[in-house]
Design a protein around this motif. Structure first.
Motif, PDB file in Angstrom:
ATOM      1  N   ILE A 157      -0.318   3.959 -13.187  1.00  0.00           N
ATOM      2  CA  ILE A 157      -0.364   4.093 -11.722  1.00  0.00           C
ATOM      3  C   ILE A 157      -1.652   3.471 -11.179  1.00  0.00           C
ATOM      4  CG2 ILE A 157      -0.678   5.806  -9.890  1.00  0.00           C
ATOM      5  CD1 ILE A 157       1.383   7.548 -11.319  1.00  0.00           C
ATOM      6  N   GLU A 194      -1.472  -0.351 -11.367  1.00  0.00           N
ATOM      7  CA  GLU A 194      -0.631  -0.934 -10.321  1.00  0.00           C
ATOM      8  C   GLU A 194      -1.261  -0.738  -8.947  1.00  0.00           C
ATOM      9  OE1 GLU A 194       3.449  -0.087 -10.437  1.00  0.00           O
ATOM     10  OE2 GLU A 194       3.703  -0.997 -12.401  1.00  0.00           O
ATOM     11  N   THR A 195      -1.959   0.377  -8.771  1.00  0.00           N
ATOM     12  CA  THR A 195      -2.649   0.601  -7.495  1.00  0.00           C
ATOM     13  C   THR A 195      -3.718  -0.466  -7.280  1.00  0.00           C
ATOM     14  OG1 THR A 195      -2.281   2.974  -7.678  1.00  0.00           O
ATOM     15  CG2 THR A 195      -3.972   2.271  -6.155  1.00  0.00           C
ATOM     16  N   ALA A 239       4.300  -3.706  -7.235  1.00  0.00           N
ATOM     17  CA  ALA A 239       4.191  -2.466  -8.014  1.00  0.00           C
ATOM     18  C   ALA A 239       5.595  -1.994  -8.362  1.00  0.00           C
ATOM     19  CB  ALA A 239       3.440  -1.406  -7.224  1.00  0.00           C
ATOM     20  N   CYS A 258       6.262   1.382  -9.396  1.00  0.00           N
ATOM     21  CA  CYS A 258       6.393   2.842  -9.397  1.00  0.00           C
ATOM     22  C   CYS A 258       6.069   3.413  -8.023  1.00  0.00           C
ATOM     23  CB  CYS A 258       5.514   3.454 -10.483  1.00  0.00           C
ATOM     24  SG  CYS A 258       3.783   3.051 -10.354  1.00  0.00           S
ATOM     25  N   VAL A 259       6.510   2.727  -6.993  1.00  0.00           N
ATOM     26  CA  VAL A 259       6.255   3.197  -5.623  1.00  0.00           C
ATOM     27  C   VAL A 259       7.438   4.044  -5.186  1.00  0.00           C
ATOM     28  CG1 VAL A 259       5.813   2.479  -3.252  1.00  0.00           C
ATOM     29  CG2 VAL A 259       4.879   1.167  -5.139  1.00  0.00           C
ATOM     30  N   MET A 285       2.798   6.846  -5.360  1.00  0.00           N
ATOM     31  CA  MET A 285       3.100   6.228  -6.649  1.00  0.00           C
ATOM     32  C   MET A 285       3.530   7.337  -7.614  1.00  0.00           C
ATOM     33  SD  MET A 285       1.774   3.067  -5.975  1.00  0.00           S
ATOM     34  CE  MET A 285       1.256   2.235  -7.455  1.00  0.00           C
ATOM     35  N   ARG A 317       5.393   8.201 -11.585  1.00  0.00           N
ATOM     36  CA  ARG A 317       5.884   7.665 -12.853  1.00  0.00           C
ATOM     37  C   ARG A 317       5.989   8.803 -13.862  1.00  0.00           C
ATOM     38  NH1 ARG A 317       5.098   2.403 -15.795  1.00  0.00           N
ATOM     39  NH2 ARG A 317       5.051   2.931 -17.974  1.00  0.00           N
TER      40      ARG A 317
END
Lengths: 122, 159
Positions: free
Chosen positions: B51, B54-55, B120, B122-123, B143, B145
């Motif tokens: 997370i 990706e953030t 991304a 996992c939004v 986010m 996951r």
């Protein structure tokens, strides 16, 4: 002939694990698990420090420059937790840059140069 | 003695079995607890680090686009449209669209060059809202996951 076969069958190594083998394997397993837990703790601490850059449910501001010139160039905004931290437009647009002198001091690890900049016409 | 040797060569003695059972009784709960704790924390650390990774990428993309944006538009369908200069030294503009699909992926479409890239994966929520001043947009992004979740709020402004 019969005695030899008997000795081979009755070899202690063929009868299973010995006590010392079981103890050593359990000790190795424990050492491995302790190392794994230490690694997890280290990774968790590192992750927490990374997560502090993106605090949860706290507004983060994309502070960008209001200069249309920099927006045209596509200068990236600066992420900040403070709305007041707006980038001020203090840059001076120059038309030409001319290098006057250049010196490199290897012993001191310094590079110095003199340049002249010409401002664009208003 | 002969009897003892016979038993020893064919398996374990009672003493060995007792010690082995004792060791198992001592170590099994410890190993089980360690596996349970470590397994959960390793999984959590993996999800949270994904997370954060990706953030970071998503933030850099948004910062790049907000730094160049001249106007924005929030149509209300959960997407964000940013207008920015198509290229330096040019007055022509292009549109960047951020939108989330049903697979929790956030996509960035660049109409200027005709590219669509995944920002991304996992939004779970992407909710842009225009603030009352009309020049600031509030991005509420969640986010998620595999059980780990993180809610973020970004504010971007245009001149």
């Amino acid at each position: 002939m019969t005695d030899t076969r008997k000795q081979t069958r009755l070899c202690p190594a063929d009868s299973g694990f010995t006590l010392i083998e079981v103890t050593v394997s359990l000790t190795v397993l424990m050492i491995f698990l302790v190392c794994l837990s230490g690694l997890t703790v280290t990774a968790s601490r590192l992750l927490e420090s990374m997560e502090q850059r993106y605090p949860e449910n706290t507004p983060l501001y994309f502070n960008s420059n209001s200069s249309p010139w920099e927006r045209n160039l596509g200068v990236s905004a600066i992420l900040s937790s403070n709305a007041e931290d707006v980038v001020t437009d203090t840059n001076v647009l120059v038309r030409t840059i001319q290098m006057v002198s250049f010196s490199h001091d290897r012993n001191a690890g310094e590079i110095s140069m003199d340049v002249t900049a010409t401002e664009p016409p208003p | 003695m002969k009897h003892a040797q016979h038993i020893r060569r064919h398996g374990y003695t009672l003493f060995e079995v007792l010690i082995a059972v004792l060791l198992l009784a001592i170590f099994s709960p410890i190993v089980a607890e360690l596996c349970r704790t470590n397994g959960r924390s390793i999984s959590d650390v993996n999800n949270r680090s994904a997370i954060v990774r990706e953030t970071g990428f998503m933030t850099s993309m948004l910062a790049s686009d907000f730094g160049a944006a001249t106007t924005f538009l929030v149509p209300g369908d959960g997407s964000l449209h940013l207008q920015e200069y198509a290229s330096p030294f040019s007055a022509s503009q292009k549109e960047i669209v951020y939108a989330r699909d049903e697979n929790n992926c956030l996509w960035r479409s660049d109409a200027g060059v005709g590219q669509t890239n995944m920002v991304a994966s996992c939004v779970t929520a992407f909710d842009p809202t225009v603030m009352p001043d009309g020049t600031t947009v509030r991005l509420a992004i969640t986010m998620g996951r595999c059980g780990s979740q993180r809610s973020l709020v970004f504010m971007g402004a245009v001149p």
